[in-house]
Scaffold this active site. Structure first.
Site, PDB file in Angstrom:
ATOM      1  N   SER A 123       0.626  -1.250  -0.014  1.00 19.48           N
ATOM      2  CA  SER A 123      -0.136   0.119   0.104  1.00 19.48           C
ATOM      3  C   SER A 123       0.856   1.337   0.073  1.00 19.48           C
ATOM      4  O   SER A 123       1.969   1.161   0.432  1.00 19.48           O
ATOM      5  CB  SER A 123      -0.873   0.180   1.215  1.00 19.48           C
ATOM      6  OG  SER A 123      -1.808  -1.123   1.312  1.00 19.48           O
TER       7      SER A 123
HETATM    8  N1  SAH Z   1      -1.364  -4.621   3.840  1.00 16.53           N
HETATM    9  C1  SAH Z   1      -0.693  -4.917   2.822  1.00 16.53           C
HETATM   10  C2  SAH Z   1      -1.488  -4.426   1.341  1.00 16.53           C
HETATM   11  C3  SAH Z   1      -1.236  -5.758   0.570  1.00 16.53           C
HETATM   12  S1  SAH Z   1      -2.540  -5.711  -1.013  1.00 16.53           S
HETATM   13  C4  SAH Z   1       0.604  -4.179   2.663  1.00 16.53           C
HETATM   14  O1  SAH Z   1       0.894  -3.441   3.513  1.00 16.53           O
HETATM   15  O2  SAH Z   1       1.501  -4.492   1.785  1.00 16.53           O
HETATM   16  C5  SAH Z   1      -4.032  -6.566  -0.391  1.00 16.53           C
HETATM   17  C6  SAH Z   1      -3.838  -7.976   0.208  1.00 16.53           C
HETATM   18  O3  SAH Z   1      -4.969  -8.656   0.493  1.00 16.53           O
HETATM   19  C7  SAH Z   1      -3.047  -8.848  -1.081  1.00 16.53           C
HETATM   20  O4  SAH Z   1      -1.699  -9.384  -0.477  1.00 16.53           O
HETATM   21  C8  SAH Z   1      -4.114  -9.739  -1.269  1.00 16.53           C
HETATM   22  O5  SAH Z   1      -3.831 -11.054  -1.663  1.00 16.53           O
HETATM   23  C9  SAH Z   1      -4.878  -9.892  -0.042  1.00 16.53           C
HETATM   24  N2  SAH Z   1      -6.325 -10.393   0.034  1.00 16.53           N
HETATM   25  C10 SAH Z   1      -7.109 -10.234  -0.899  1.00 16.53           C
HETATM   26  N3  SAH Z   1      -8.378 -10.654  -0.596  1.00 16.53           N
HETATM   27  C11 SAH Z   1      -8.155 -11.458   0.732  1.00 16.53           C
HETATM   28  C12 SAH Z   1      -8.807 -12.246   1.421  1.00 16.53           C
HETATM   29  N4  SAH Z   1     -10.147 -12.542   1.125  1.00 16.53           N
HETATM   30  N5  SAH Z   1      -8.158 -12.892   2.428  1.00 16.53           N
HETATM   31  C13 SAH Z   1      -6.881 -12.545   3.007  1.00 16.53           C
HETATM   32  N6  SAH Z   1      -6.285 -11.665   2.178  1.00 16.53           N
HETATM   33  C14 SAH Z   1      -6.720 -11.195   0.992  1.00 16.53           C
END
Ligand code: SAH
Length: 226
Positions: A76
């Site tokens: 993010s």
């Molecule tokens: N908090 C992260 C943001 C990553 S982007 C950071 O700081 O880097 C969002 C993430 O949510 C992705 O890795 C994606 O695989 C995950 N995601 C999407 N749907 C999900 C679900 N149903 N359960 C768990 N993770 C999920």
């Protein structure tokens, strides 16, 4: 507060674009863009974001942008991480916090320095494995992580004082609503790509206060395991 002014922060100092100066510049940008909470700004300043991304991108680690982390996912944007963190701790630091979407682990690492225990769930095992390695290197021992579909939350550890989603759905999954403690909060991006907004819900018994905040852009909240 358990900040990372230790070895990791110090050893990166003087390495050009991953230096302390680059982080200070990022903090100045965040402040100029409305982030006010000094606890959040301090943690962003001391957290080595370059360790959460591929080395090839590390020169861009302290830009205020989302970056690819592989498997179609992104770390993010720092402003978004700071804003969500600020919204979660505004009314006093929550003790037990659940994050849905570990991704790179950066948001989890920031939050873990401000709360007692940070729980995080990721559906893509490979991302989770990498994130766990970074948590270990940074000695962030108050993070508990799980490979699962975050739509169902983490029932065995519920209720949580706060829940944060870092992927966007059309609505908040029912199981997550049920896992917020009385007096607790849930922060989530909601809506289809292009029209997402950050929302904060605060629970008072069975009443929920809803605040619609900034426009944001997140990857989608998916179902099942990756
Ligand atoms: N908090 C992260 C943001 C990553 S982007 C950071 O700081 O880097 C969002 C993430 O949510 C992705 O890795 C994606 O695989 C995950 N995601 C999407 N749907 C999900 C679900 N149903 N359960 C768990 N993770 C999920």
């Amino acid at each position: 507060m358990n900040t990372l002014y230790g070895a990791a922060a110090v050893s990166a100092r003087g390495r050009g674009l991953t230096s302390q100066r680059a982080r200070d510049r990022l903090v100045a940008t965040l402040r100029a863009q409305g982030i006010r909470d000094p606890r959040v700004l301090d943690v962003i300043r001391s957290t080595p974001r370059h360790l959460f991304i591929d080395e090839a991108l590390s020169a861009r680690a302290y830009e205020n942008t989302a970056l690819p982390i592989g498997l179609d996912q992104t770390i993010s944007q720092p402003w978004v991480v700071a804003r969500m963190t600020e919204l979660l701790i505004e009314y006093g630091a929550p003790k037990r916090v659940l994050e849905i979407g570990t991704g790179s682990g950066y948001q989890a690492a920031v939050l873990a320095q401000l709360v007692d225990t940070l729980y995080t769930v990721e559906r893509i095992e490979e991302l989770l494995r990498k994130a766990r390695r970074v948590f270990r290197n940074l000695k962030l021992e108050n993070i508990r992580s799980r490979h699962d579909d975050g739509n169902i939350g983490w029932a065995a550890e519920a209720p949580f004082d706060a829940i944060v989603l870092t992927a966007a759905g059309e609505s908040v999954p029912r199981a997550l609503v049920d896992q917020v403690a009385d007096g607790g909060a849930l922060v989530a991006p909601l809506g289809p790509p292009g029209t997402q907004r950050l929302l904060r819900f605060r629970r008072h018994g069975n009443d929920w206060q809803r605040e619609e905040l900034e426009a944001v852009s997140f990857v989608p909240l998916l179902g099942g395991l990756g």
